[in-house]
Each structure stands twice: as structure tokens, then as C-alpha cells.
Design a protein around this motif. Sequence first.
Motif, PDB file in Angstrom:
ATOM      1  N   THR A 164       1.256  -1.298   0.429  1.00 55.79           N
ATOM      2  CA  THR A 164       0.463   0.105  -0.210  1.00 55.79           C
ATOM      3  C   THR A 164       1.064   0.694  -0.099  1.00 55.79           C
ATOM      4  O   THR A 164       0.524   2.522  -1.166  1.00 55.79           O
ATOM      5  N   LEU A 165       1.624   1.398   1.078  1.00 60.48           N
ATOM      6  CA  LEU A 165       2.693   1.983   0.765  1.00 60.48           C
ATOM      7  C   LEU A 165       3.709   2.257   0.071  1.00 60.48           C
ATOM      8  O   LEU A 165       3.297   4.219  -1.390  1.00 60.48           O
ATOM      9  N   ARG A 166       3.999   1.485  -0.920  1.00 59.48           N
ATOM     10  CA  ARG A 166       4.884   1.294  -2.231  1.00 59.48           C
ATOM     11  C   ARG A 166       3.534   2.612  -3.592  1.00 59.48           C
ATOM     12  O   ARG A 166       3.836   3.599  -4.125  1.00 59.48           O
ATOM     13  N   LEU A 167       2.560   2.101  -3.188  1.00 63.31           N
ATOM     14  CA  LEU A 167       1.003   2.520  -4.521  1.00 63.31           C
ATOM     15  C   LEU A 167       1.046   3.943  -4.173  1.00 63.31           C
ATOM     16  O   LEU A 167       1.090   4.273  -5.207  1.00 63.31           O
ATOM     17  N   GLN A 168       1.376   4.387  -2.292  1.00 64.42           N
ATOM     18  CA  GLN A 168       0.390   5.442  -2.260  1.00 64.42           C
ATOM     19  C   GLN A 168       1.551   6.881  -2.617  1.00 64.42           C
ATOM     20  O   GLN A 168       1.980   7.743  -3.627  1.00 64.42           O
ATOM     21  N   GLN A 169       3.214   5.542  -2.269  1.00 63.19           N
ATOM     22  CA  GLN A 169       4.393   6.359  -3.124  1.00 63.19           C
ATOM     23  C   GLN A 169       4.760   6.626  -4.291  1.00 63.19           C
ATOM     24  O   GLN A 169       4.793   8.010  -4.916  1.00 63.19           O
ATOM     25  N   PHE A 170       4.254   5.647  -5.159  1.00 61.26           N
ATOM     26  CA  PHE A 170       3.927   5.945  -7.006  1.00 61.26           C
ATOM     27  C   PHE A 170       3.253   6.801  -6.799  1.00 61.26           C
ATOM     28  O   PHE A 170       3.366   7.588  -7.854  1.00 61.26           O
ATOM     29  N   LEU A 171       1.956   7.061  -7.070  1.00 61.41           N
ATOM     30  CA  LEU A 171       0.884   7.611  -7.141  1.00 61.41           C
ATOM     31  C   LEU A 171       1.455   9.126  -7.097  1.00 61.41           C
ATOM     32  O   LEU A 171       1.464  10.126  -7.298  1.00 61.41           O
ATOM     33  N   THR A 172       1.232   9.966  -5.827  1.00 64.19           N
ATOM     34  CA  THR A 172       2.151  10.514  -4.908  1.00 64.19           C
ATOM     35  C   THR A 172       3.471  11.532  -6.074  1.00 64.19           C
ATOM     36  O   THR A 172       3.058  12.482  -6.352  1.00 64.19           O
ATOM     37  N   ARG A 173       3.925  11.265  -5.907  1.00 65.21           N
ATOM     38  CA  ARG A 173       5.709  11.113  -6.149  1.00 65.21           C
ATOM     39  C   ARG A 173       5.597  11.658  -8.327  1.00 65.21           C
ATOM     40  O   ARG A 173       5.817  11.982  -8.704  1.00 65.21           O
ATOM     41  N   PHE A 178      -5.658  10.708  -6.727  1.00 69.47           N
ATOM     42  CA  PHE A 178      -5.820   9.952  -6.246  1.00 69.47           C
ATOM     43  C   PHE A 178      -6.949   9.012  -5.109  1.00 69.47           C
ATOM     44  O   PHE A 178      -6.687  10.391  -4.573  1.00 69.47           O
ATOM     45  N   VAL A 179      -7.813   8.919  -4.688  1.00 67.57           N
ATOM     46  CA  VAL A 179      -8.750   8.377  -3.661  1.00 67.57           C
ATOM     47  C   VAL A 179      -8.206   7.366  -3.119  1.00 67.57           C
ATOM     48  O   VAL A 179      -7.657   6.113  -3.002  1.00 67.57           O
ATOM     49  N   ASN A 180      -7.487   8.263  -1.658  1.00 63.19           N
ATOM     50  CA  ASN A 180      -6.473   6.908  -0.471  1.00 63.19           C
ATOM     51  C   ASN A 180      -8.060   6.362   0.162  1.00 63.19           C
ATOM     52  O   ASN A 180      -7.973   7.175   1.661  1.00 63.19           O
ATOM     53  N   LEU A 181      -8.103   5.127   0.353  1.00 67.19           N
ATOM     54  CA  LEU A 181      -9.155   4.742   1.556  1.00 67.19           C
ATOM     55  C   LEU A 181      -8.547   3.663   1.810  1.00 67.19           C
ATOM     56  O   LEU A 181      -7.902   2.879   1.321  1.00 67.19           O
ATOM     57  N   GLU A 182      -8.670   3.725   3.183  1.00 66.99           N
ATOM     58  CA  GLU A 182      -7.145   2.748   4.061  1.00 66.99           C
ATOM     59  C   GLU A 182      -8.887   1.325   5.460  1.00 66.99           C
ATOM     60  O   GLU A 182      -9.579   2.089   5.759  1.00 66.99           O
ATOM     61  N   ASN A 219       4.093  -1.499  -9.581  1.00 66.29           N
ATOM     62  CA  ASN A 219       3.276  -0.185 -10.401  1.00 66.29           C
ATOM     63  C   ASN A 219       3.755   0.308 -11.926  1.00 66.29           C
ATOM     64  O   ASN A 219       2.624   1.010 -12.649  1.00 66.29           O
ATOM     65  N   GLU A 220       4.316  -0.911 -12.757  1.00 66.41           N
ATOM     66  CA  GLU A 220       3.801  -0.508 -13.915  1.00 66.41           C
ATOM     67  C   GLU A 220       2.664  -1.010 -14.331  1.00 66.41           C
ATOM     68  O   GLU A 220       1.836  -0.357 -15.620  1.00 66.41           O
ATOM     69  N   GLU A 221       1.819  -1.846 -13.716  1.00 66.74           N
ATOM     70  CA  GLU A 221       0.687  -2.239 -14.331  1.00 66.74           C
ATOM     71  C   GLU A 221      -0.025  -0.722 -13.561  1.00 66.74           C
ATOM     72  O   GLU A 221      -0.729  -0.556 -14.682  1.00 66.74           O
ATOM     73  N   VAL A 222      -0.637  -0.175 -12.912  1.00 69.48           N
ATOM     74  CA  VAL A 222      -0.897   0.894 -12.335  1.00 69.48           C
ATOM     75  C   VAL A 222      -0.639   1.845 -13.295  1.00 69.48           C
ATOM     76  O   VAL A 222      -1.744   2.711 -14.172  1.00 69.48           O
ATOM     77  N   ALA A 223       0.828   2.222 -13.428  1.00 68.13           N
ATOM     78  CA  ALA A 223       0.648   2.912 -14.732  1.00 68.13           C
ATOM     79  C   ALA A 223       0.305   2.732 -16.271  1.00 68.13           C
ATOM     80  O   ALA A 223      -0.276   3.899 -16.887  1.00 68.13           O
ATOM     81  N   ALA A 224       0.200   1.804 -16.694  1.00 67.93           N
ATOM     82  CA  ALA A 224      -0.450   1.620 -17.730  1.00 67.93           C
ATOM     83  C   ALA A 224      -2.026   1.808 -17.939  1.00 67.93           C
ATOM     84  O   ALA A 224      -2.579   1.962 -18.978  1.00 67.93           O
ATOM     85  N   CYS A 225      -3.058   1.385 -16.576  1.00 66.13           N
ATOM     86  CA  CYS A 225      -4.120   1.288 -16.781  1.00 66.13           C
ATOM     87  C   CYS A 225      -4.493   2.342 -16.685  1.00 66.13           C
ATOM     88  O   CYS A 225      -5.206   3.080 -17.443  1.00 66.13           O
ATOM     89  N   VAL A 265      13.639   9.704 -21.697  1.00 69.72           N
ATOM     90  CA  VAL A 265      14.464   9.112 -20.420  1.00 69.72           C
ATOM     91  C   VAL A 265      13.914   8.488 -19.754  1.00 69.72           C
ATOM     92  O   VAL A 265      12.025   8.014 -19.718  1.00 69.72           O
ATOM     93  N   LEU A 266      14.071   7.084 -19.060  1.00 68.43           N
ATOM     94  CA  LEU A 266      13.747   6.294 -18.886  1.00 68.43           C
ATOM     95  C   LEU A 266      13.888   5.843 -17.206  1.00 68.43           C
ATOM     96  O   LEU A 266      15.095   6.568 -16.548  1.00 68.43           O
ATOM     97  N   GLU A 267      12.841   5.889 -16.457  1.00 64.29           N
ATOM     98  CA  GLU A 267      12.818   6.135 -14.921  1.00 64.29           C
ATOM     99  C   GLU A 267      12.487   4.733 -14.172  1.00 64.29           C
ATOM    100  O   GLU A 267      11.211   4.590 -14.549  1.00 64.29           O
ATOM    101  N   THR A 268      12.389   4.261 -14.118  1.00 65.39           N
ATOM    102  CA  THR A 268      12.555   2.792 -12.712  1.00 65.39           C
ATOM    103  C   THR A 268      11.397   3.043 -12.163  1.00 65.39           C
ATOM    104  O   THR A 268      10.042   2.427 -12.156  1.00 65.39           O
ATOM    105  N   GLY A 269      11.017   3.999 -11.145  1.00 60.47           N
ATOM    106  CA  GLY A 269       9.951   4.834 -10.434  1.00 60.47           C
ATOM    107  C   GLY A 269       9.839   6.118 -10.450  1.00 60.47           C
ATOM    108  O   GLY A 269       8.426   6.277 -11.878  1.00 60.47           O
TER     109      GLY A 269
END
Length: 557
Positions: A164-173, A178-182, A219-225, A265-269
Motif C-alpha cells: 500500500t505504501l509503495r502504491l501511495q508513494q508511486f501515485l503521490t510522486r 487519487f482517492v486513498n482509502l484505508e 507500479n507498471e500495471e498501475v501506470a499502464a492502466c 528519459v527512462l525511469e524505474t520508479g
Amino acid sequence: MTGERNGESYIAQLPQSSRQTQMYPKLTPAQLSRLEAHGDKLATHAGQVLTEPGERHPMYVVLSGSVEVVQVSLRGEVLVALHESGSFSGEVSTLRGVGAPVRMRVREAGAVLVIAETRLRAIVQTDPELSEIFLRAYILRRTRLIESQSGDAVLLGSTHSADTLRLQQFLTRNTFPFVNLELDSDPSVRELLERFHVKVEDLPVVLCRGTVVLKSPSNEEVAACLGMNQQIDGGRVRDLIVVGAGPAGLAAAVYAASEGLEVLVLETGTPGGQAGSSSKIENYLGFPMGISGLALAARALIQAQKFGAEVRTAHSALRLRCERQPYAIESAYGQVVSAKTIIVATGAEYRQLALPNESRFLGAGLYHAATSTEARRCGSSEVIVVGGGNSAGQAAVFLAETCRHVHLLFRSQRLAASMSQYLIRRIAETTNITVHLTTEIQSLDGNDHLERVTWKTARRDPESRDIGHVFLMTGAVPSTNWLGGRIALNEGGFIRTGSDLEAEDLLPRSRAPEFLETNVPGIFAVGDVRSGSVKRVAAAVGEGSACVQQVHRVLDA
Ligand SMILES: Cc1cc2nc3c(=O)[nH]c(=O)nc-3n(C[C@H](O)[C@H](O)[C@H](O)COP(=O)(O)OP(=O)(O)OC[C@H]3O[C@@H](n4cnc5c(N)ncnc54)[C@H](O)[C@@H]3O)c2cc1C
């Protein structure tokens, strides 16, 4: 961007009325007539959908009638803006050429001027007045979308989950709204899980546009979707590929693209690199009040894209092929991209503590960044920061604003050798920070989440405390594994360039390497990944921008 506590002060300081006017300005007749040459007129009818969320889209300048912009949320449509005559559509995704986070639909029939993304980029590069109006409006509109905490991307997660933290960081950065519901704090999460037939074990889940359900996605799947990236045209040989979008890579992209080079430019994250994980950078020239790494990266990214650099996030360089020219990089999704020159700006990755169960707690009590995303997880609890550099000092001061107590653990005897004086002074003045010198973490305990930490201070018995949040700011190792042994490295794994190269590193070549050039002609290294570089934002930005001149010399030879 403004979600950062210490972040985008410029936007926060704008009075509400002036912010609204800058977000939705009306173009003057003179400005409209300048734009006419760049677009095609389109007659519109009521109800006509001009763009759906996730679609690439041009800019629509409303000539008559009106166009509404709505966010598609789980509760239906939410009106974001109504563009009338003289107003224009778009936000940062328009300039980036990626999917829109909103739907655009004609409310009253009339006409719009359709300006394609390439024409829009030409306008912002050549018309300073319109460039300022468009870019300011775009950044403010994206900020408003983020602030509204609504949108067509919903993240259902748990405070105890590392993913969850990884995806929060990915979307935030990526500054994606996005809507964040815990699950732990929001009863609506269970209802949503039922509605979408998802089990708690499947969390984290990303709901895209209320229809696509991604269970524990990468992260790749989220970016594609979410349409964050355009397709890469693999058939083109570019002038330059920059690998890594930290400060060094983004600076290289801005200078190269602004000087007319074709840049990918290619960026992993996510853009920003290590700097993107800093809550507040105070020593970067021109920002006397400090700037969050996130805000700095967001500005640099839009600047690079304004000049036409293609940037792909969640897209790793996996292998370098430099036996022949043009050089090639095997990247994520099995793609191969090629270019006449390459700048390696892959920086460094965080060093681990080397404790046996450490990886179990990464993101579940152990963090390598201290921004508001991580701070939210700690609430007001007692936390530990490990490290003696500026990143540790910043993290301690930042966390002390909200946490009950911060323990700063450092294994050496003095902070002065590794931390700036201004931070040492600030730590001394902050009553809820305790510095523990000659101290190291001995063990971590807990089940799903970190619960207890034991540390050992020289000549004392180990001490255990019920602490569930540890920030590891312990330095970094260079990200050079993907180079596959073809580029000369020093004993620490950093890339040698220029006069740092040894005679045996050099291939038979007709000229001495440039200052930032590796042992392979036309391949450069800048920023933290480079042997001997100063590990600072300003140094990385300086090297990234200076390197472009050397790239020109190679291309012109
Ligand atoms: C928490 C923290 C706070 C800091 N605060 C300050 C400060 O206040 N002032 C200061 O001057 N400096 C500060 N620093 C140091 C500064 O952030 C770094 O010196 C700077 O970010 C280095 O920039 P870079 O572009 O060389 O590398 P990085 O920032 O490390 O960026 C490298 C990028 O390359 C990407 N990458 C790696 N491998 C690949 C691959 N194979 N394919 C594609 N992409 C790849 C990474 O994901 C990353 O985004 C701080 C560092 C940290 C961690």
C-alpha cells in the motif's frame, strides 16, 4: 504537490481569488487570434464527449458554447470546471501527452479550436506570454485535482501493508490525483470490497475509472492502466537516452531538449530520485524557504516535457548494449530503444541495515524516505531515525513536528563530520529529538508490522523499546548492476569518468574522454552514480546540465 506539508509554498500563498483567475484565465482577443494558426476549428454539439479519462487529448480552446470538465468518481461525476468562450481546457497531462484524469464534454453547442499536443508544445516554447498562462493554469489545475482527494483512481489499502505504501508513494510522486482509502480507518472500504468482489487478502487494490480492478498491482500495471505513459516508438534512433529521472537526469533532459536534441528519459520508479523522498531541501539555490523534493521534481518534469523530452516512468533500463553504435538499451516490457549517446543518471539505492528479518518490515515500519506519506503512518507515535547525514537530520526535524519523540541513532561519535551545522543546531534546539551517538540497531521484532526495536550503545546494555516506525537514512549504493560490466566502475561500484579512468579502462579511441564521459565513447555518467561526484542536488543538477555540452561535441564530431 501541495499535499506536502512543506511543499509548494508559491501556490499556497496565492490568495483564493487570484488563484482561481490564474487557474481559469480568459484569453484576450489578441491571444486567441495568435492561437488560431495553431489549431483546427471544430463545431460542437451538446453532450459530445471530447475526451474520456485515460485518453490522450489535445487542448480545446472554447470559441463559443461551453465545455464541462468532470471527474469520474465512484459516486458518479463531479464537476471540476466549466469552460466558456475564451477559456481553454487541459492540465499537465495535456502537455505530457498522456491520459487525462478527467472527462471533457460539450455542455452548450458552439465551436472549439483543437490544438494538438505537438502544436501546444511549440506554443509554450515560442510564445512566452501564452507559455506562462498555460503552464501556471496547468500546474494549478493538477494541484486542485490532487487536493480534492477525488478522482478515477481509488487505492484501497491498509496502513500495515508495504505494498500500500509503495502504491501511495508511486501515485503521490507522479502527482497523480487519487482517492486513498484505508481498511483500518475507513468503513467504506469493506463495502467497496464487496461491491467489486475483492477479498481483504487481495489488498492493496487499485480501482481505475470505477471499472478495472487491479489486485496488488505492480507500479507498471498501475501506470499502464491509468495511461501515465505513451507508447515508445522503438524504431527511432534518438540523439540521447537519459537513464534515471533524479535531479541529474531531469536536468540533462531539460537542457538537451531545450537545445533541440531528441531525448528519451527512462525511469524505474518516479521522477525525483532520492531528492523526491526528501521532505524539505533547504540548501538548493533559489529556494530560501526550502522546497520539498516532490515539488522540485514535479516542476523539473513539466519543464523537461515543455521542451519536448519524452519521459517514461515505471520503465526500467534492464541492460545496456554498447558493442556497436547506435547504442541500445533493453528496457521494461521487452522493448529495445536506441540512441547515438546515453547519459547514465541512475543515482544510488538505499543501504540496508543487514539484519536478518529486515526485508519483512520494509514499508511496514521501516522506511527509506521521510515525506508526509510516511509521516501520516506514524501519527504522533515515537519513532527512530538512523543515520548521521543531512538526510537523517532533515528527517528527524521533519518528524519531530508531528511525532511524540524522535530518537536519532548514529554509529559514529560526532555528527559534525557528516551533517550540516544548520541541521545540528536545529536538532539541538528541538526538545523532542534525542541523539544517540555510537548506537546501532541490533534487532527488529513484530508480526505483520514492526513492533519492537532493540538498539545497542557502546559500553552499555542493549535497550528495547516498543517502537513501530524506523527511518533508515543510512546512505546509498550506486545503481549500476544493469550496466552488465561494460562500463568501468571504481571499487565501490561508482562509474569512472574523464580523468578518473585508468589506462586499462579505455577502449582504443582517437580522443581523450570528456570530463563526464565513461570508458565507452558517447556514454556519460552524471550525479550520484559517478565516482567522485558531490552527493548533493545542486551538484547533480550541475553535472546533468553541463554534460549536454559534451553530448553535443560527440554528436557533432
Ligand atoms: C532523504 C534524502 C534527503 C536529501 N536531502 C538533500 C538536501 O537537502 N540537499 C542536497 O543537496 N541533497 C540532498 N540529498 C541528496 C540528493 O537527493 C542526491 O544527491 C541527488 O538526488 C542525486 O541525484 P541523481 O539524479 O544523481 O540520483 P538519484 O536522485 O538517486 O536519482 C536516480 C534515479 O535513477 C532511477 N534509476 C535507477 N536505476 C534505474 C534503471 N536501471 N532504469 C531507470 N531508472 C533507474 C532511480 O529510480 C532514480 O529516480 C538527499 C537525499 C535523500 C535520500
